[in-house]
Design a protein around this motif. Sequence first.
Motif, PDB file in Angstrom:
ATOM      1  N   GLY A 238      10.264 -70.114 -58.086  1.00 49.14           N
ATOM      2  CA  GLY A 238       9.129 -69.339 -57.626  1.00 49.14           C
ATOM      3  C   GLY A 238       9.417 -67.857 -57.770  1.00 49.14           C
ATOM      4  O   GLY A 238      10.580 -67.441 -57.848  1.00 49.14           O
ATOM      5  N   THR A 239       8.351 -67.056 -57.828  1.00 46.22           N
ATOM      6  CA  THR A 239       8.513 -65.618 -58.029  1.00 46.22           C
ATOM      7  C   THR A 239       7.576 -64.843 -57.106  1.00 46.22           C
ATOM      8  O   THR A 239       6.547 -65.359 -56.666  1.00 46.22           O
ATOM      9  N   MET A 240       7.946 -63.602 -56.844  1.00 48.33           N
ATOM     10  CA  MET A 240       7.103 -62.694 -56.077  1.00 48.33           C
ATOM     11  C   MET A 240       7.548 -61.266 -56.357  1.00 48.33           C
ATOM     12  O   MET A 240       8.657 -61.028 -56.840  1.00 48.33           O
ATOM     13  N   SER A 241       6.662 -60.325 -56.055  1.00 39.73           N
ATOM     14  CA  SER A 241       7.000 -58.905 -56.099  1.00 39.73           C
ATOM     15  C   SER A 241       6.992 -58.379 -54.676  1.00 39.73           C
ATOM     16  O   SER A 241       6.168 -58.795 -53.861  1.00 39.73           O
ATOM     17  N   THR A 242       7.919 -57.473 -54.381  1.00 34.25           N
ATOM     18  CA  THR A 242       7.975 -56.888 -53.041  1.00 34.25           C
ATOM     19  C   THR A 242       8.113 -55.378 -53.139  1.00 34.25           C
ATOM     20  O   THR A 242       8.595 -54.840 -54.142  1.00 34.25           O
ATOM     21  N   GLU A 243       7.675 -54.704 -52.087  1.00 35.42           N
ATOM     22  CA  GLU A 243       7.810 -53.254 -52.014  1.00 35.42           C
ATOM     23  C   GLU A 243       8.094 -52.856 -50.571  1.00 35.42           C
ATOM     24  O   GLU A 243       7.390 -53.271 -49.647  1.00 35.42           O
ATOM     25  N   LEU A 244       9.127 -52.050 -50.389  1.00 34.19           N
ATOM     26  CA  LEU A 244       9.490 -51.552 -49.070  1.00 34.19           C
ATOM     27  C   LEU A 244       8.810 -50.211 -48.843  1.00 34.19           C
ATOM     28  O   LEU A 244       8.992 -49.271 -49.616  1.00 34.19           O
ATOM     29  N   VAL A 245       8.000 -50.129 -47.780  1.00 29.58           N
ATOM     30  CA  VAL A 245       7.320 -48.888 -47.420  1.00 29.58           C
ATOM     31  C   VAL A 245       7.554 -48.652 -45.929  1.00 29.58           C
ATOM     32  O   VAL A 245       6.935 -49.298 -45.081  1.00 29.58           O
TER      33      VAL A 245
END
Length: 265
Positions: A238-245
């Motif tokens: 499985g895959t995903m994109s993440t972003e820390l804000v």
Amino acid sequence: MKTYFVDSFTNEKFKGNPAAVCLPNTELDSETMQNIATEIGFSETAFIKQISDNNYSIRFFSPKTEIPLCGHATLASSKIVFDTTSFENIKFINAENVELPIAKVGNKIKMQFPVYNTQETEVPQEMTDALGISEISNKRYSPKNKIILIEIKCAIELANLKPDFTALVNSYSGINGVLVTAVSDTANFDFHYRYFWPWSGTNEDPVTGGVQTFLTKYWSERLNKTKFNAYQSSSRTGTMSTELVADKVFILGEAVTVLEGEFNL
């Protein structure tokens, strides 16, 4: 009770992580929801109920216990709400009153989760032996999630791990699971990971979004960046994109509905 099966963090059926999404017409007690989750047998079953407008309550149950926060079941629930309503933005509120804003972004779904810190920890030799790990690069612990994080050097070794789950459970107590991660060996992804949680769920969770509450921050500190493409190297993948804000992590993924039916209560 209207019930859906959804494969999360994938755009292919029979990949990603399957979750059940249940829409009760009446109030269900915790024992009944636990029995339903155990009967279905997925790593997570979500129960959602509309509170007002586009706000929904959500509760998560593994086959063994209630879980406060789950990424792939939140994604699955969002998929069902977006497919059955005209909403473009919704908000889930979990059992701990944590608000989870969700947005529809084309064919993908963007989820906002809280961020939790990790701390130094020790990992017994019995645990690394049970996991089949030869050498540890780093180890941390997420107190909020009760999850041990182990970093190893090789993504190939990570994909090839075949834990002894009986020995793994006996190696440690009082935790929910162990996450093993490695920097990616390909240009398409930044890091790989797998999540083993026989203490509180199934032996291995195929694709885990909830761990990004601490894993994205961990890799942000290690790689000095804030945006990532993550790959879970379980057998289903499985895959995903993440972003820390700041104190939030945004998780972007896809989901596929594979079953729609009714659960007889």
